[in-house]
Design an enzyme around this catalytic site. Sequence first.
Site, mmCIF file in Angstrom:
data_model
loop_
_atom_site.group_PDB
_atom_site.id
_atom_site.type_symbol
_atom_site.label_atom_id
_atom_site.label_comp_id
_atom_site.label_asym_id
_atom_site.label_seq_id
_atom_site.Cartn_x
_atom_site.Cartn_y
_atom_site.Cartn_z
ATOM 1 N N LYS B 99 0.817 -1.229 0.000
ATOM 2 C CA LYS B 99 0.000 0.000 0.000
ATOM 3 C C LYS B 99 0.838 1.261 0.000
ATOM 4 O O LYS B 99 0.451 2.281 -0.564
ATOM 5 C CB LYS B 99 -0.962 0.007 1.187
ATOM 6 C CG LYS B 99 -0.244 0.061 2.504
ATOM 7 C CD LYS B 99 -1.125 -0.118 3.702
ATOM 8 C CE LYS B 99 -0.243 -0.323 4.919
ATOM 9 N NZ LYS B 99 0.469 -1.594 4.947
ATOM 10 N N LYS B 199 -4.794 3.568 2.548
ATOM 11 C CA LYS B 199 -5.726 2.703 1.818
ATOM 12 C C LYS B 199 -6.923 3.497 1.283
ATOM 13 O O LYS B 199 -7.343 3.297 0.144
ATOM 14 C CB LYS B 199 -6.190 1.560 2.724
ATOM 15 C CG LYS B 199 -5.052 0.572 3.018
ATOM 16 C CD LYS B 199 -5.428 -0.406 4.116
ATOM 17 C CE LYS B 199 -4.315 -1.428 4.355
ATOM 18 N NZ LYS B 199 -4.558 -2.232 5.578
#
Lengths: 397, 397
Positions: B99, B199
Amino acid sequence: MKIAVMGYGTIGSGVVEVIRRNSLKLEKKAGEEIEVKYVLDLRDFPGDPMEECIVHDYKTIVNDDEVKVVVETMGGVEPAYTFVKEMLEAKKHVTTSNKALVAAKGAELLEIAKANNVNFQFEASVGGGIPIIRNINSCLTADILEEITGILNGTTNYMLTKMANEGADFDEVLKDAQEKGYAEKDPTADIEGYDPCRKIAILTSIVSGKTVDFEDIHCEGITGISADDFKYAKKLNRSIKLLASSRQIGSNYVAMVAPYMLDSNHPLYSVNDVFNAVFVRGNVLGDAMFYGSGAGSLPTASAVVADVVEMTKNKDKHLEIEWSGEKLQLLDYKNTESRFFVRTDKSLEDVRKVFGNVEIVDGVIPNEIGFITSHTKESEFEEKAEKLGIINRIRIN
Amino acid sequence: MKIAVMGYGTIGSGVVEVIRRNSLKLEKKAGEEIEVKYVLDLRDFPGDPMEECIVHDYKTIVNDDEVKVVVETMGGVEPAYTFVKEMLEAKKHVTTSNKALVAAKGAELLEIAKANNVNFQFEASVGGGIPIIRNINSCLTADILEEITGILNGTTNYMLTKMANEGADFDEVLKDAQEKGYAEKDPTADIEGYDPCRKIAILTSIVSGKTVDFEDIHCEGITGISADDFKYAKKLNRSIKLLASSRQIGSNYVAMVAPYMLDSNHPLYSVNDVFNAVFVRGNVLGDAMFYGSGAGSLPTASAVVADVVEMTKNKDKHLEIEWSGEKLQLLDYKNTESRFFVRTDKSLEDVRKVFGNVEIVDGVIPNEIGFITSHTKESEFEEKAEKLGIINRIRIN
């Protein structure tokens, strides 16, 4: 991209509305503008914005080479089957929301689509707006799916939620659901579980790659569920849900539609009202769940139009969906194991004599006791239940 | 299809295991056998089944034309960025679970992938095994997504669940989470919300098609949440969850990471322990939710391998993911409205003077009162809270 919509009812008109409302987004996703050229319906719609597009003869669509994608939202096997077949043979992509058609003719229509290098898709036939078919086919591709269990019928879920919340009895909530338009005048397909049965047949076919005949699936509805059952559920901190379920056991599958008492830790426990949800267990993913509107004009249309977008993007390409005509022989559910919640007016002594050392749930209804069995083979349970004499039984997770 | 795995840690070894365990299914879905040719790691793994495949120099992979798909599971921006960039430039498809890399370099790597007619995918970078990115890009294509709200960090969700169930305080559950290996020695990225912040930046970028800088997102962690807050939550029949959220307002977006008190009707209310879930509101679909394992070796590997399958199936084709380098200017969260649950040791009279006719929650903690505001602009709330003097506040849905 010019498309045609066959059937201008609840879902068909939703499809027209979604294409109108989200035209820019669709154009971006599909790579070209999507325009409804024809709407097929027996009726006329004077004054409707689509009035000029209404046609009564499906051959008008078959014969128009400009139309490359056809939406089928008429429902029922015939004449939908005849129309869809001819559309595919005329090299038009077809998407349908029609579970009866897909459950009866899915493998055959996929084969015809493949032979004509077009696509036959049916996202909206299961779970309304929940993209469960695309998730199984295109997202969860790294997993062997060991279990699929869904709340796939909004009408019965609405009714069970109302029974749970209000202590109402079956007949009462059925009347309410009919008044609200959630249940049909003839509610058989919903309350007897035939609707979710077709849907789990479709999902099991897609997972296994073979054809599951929904008539082979053991199917119990919710007509046997009473307000008294919910008193026990409340005491046990469980909810009662109509589950359509399919499990892989070795290289075989077993499928069933039946009410279950769910533990509060189960992801489907709190799926209420008209919502649908599908629980999936992958052999590497573990537990997952997909939740959303299982019916309704716009949510279902959302799934139909997502198919239209994918077929437009892939208009020169057949996208493989593995589902052959070969029949999948399901395991006999009677040879599988379940746990049961049971109500009886017999004595504790009799219960122990027949079922052994079960968990007792008493003090809920006068002159009866409830109990929970350990994992028992279905056939064996039936014998014991008959021997004891019971009021009702509900499977338990 | 020969692939390489860069990083043989928790996720990398999971990827190798999933490919081994589900090889037949993968071959069926991808259209050809998938085989791991190289595993890149600084360490050797004597005795490991992959021992012979271990390489230490990423150039070995770059220079091997037989390898067409590369998995990156090293974590961190560098050297992952350098390696991934070179792989793409060598016309290899890349999937990553990283991520940090995707949040920092997503748009750029997508552009490089496009220029080289290969794919850069990152399903596993958000929500572990939950296929949320593929759902946004490929399933929910008919909808304008008005809201995405996720429980995107398993560590903090585990901690909050434990606090709720056991009445434990923050420091205690943090220690437990560290002992169980759910939280790092330095737990900052989790408990301060930096992990879910990256995220939601990725998800908002995908939804908007522009680049969201995670540093622009207002981010509050869970360090301010105490056992006393949970006493109020219990009284209100609410759960406290760390939500990463993004909403479209007109043609603008606002994003935030913060703890919320959720009503029991919210689909995220009962997402417990290390599970993740993403709630989505589509303008035609309505409310939907995707639930599953947000972390862990095999669930995350499931998402990585699903990318490998799709890239293998489309090895000669660039699949468009709309995410440009153009920066998305987020709305200032201070100009948006929220409702707040507030605790104060001031008098009811003072509360009413500053906040007007709020809903009072009293009798929970001695010498303080709780109350719930109506929808209030964030900046206005801050002023009022300062004026009154408060113990804590948590947003409320």
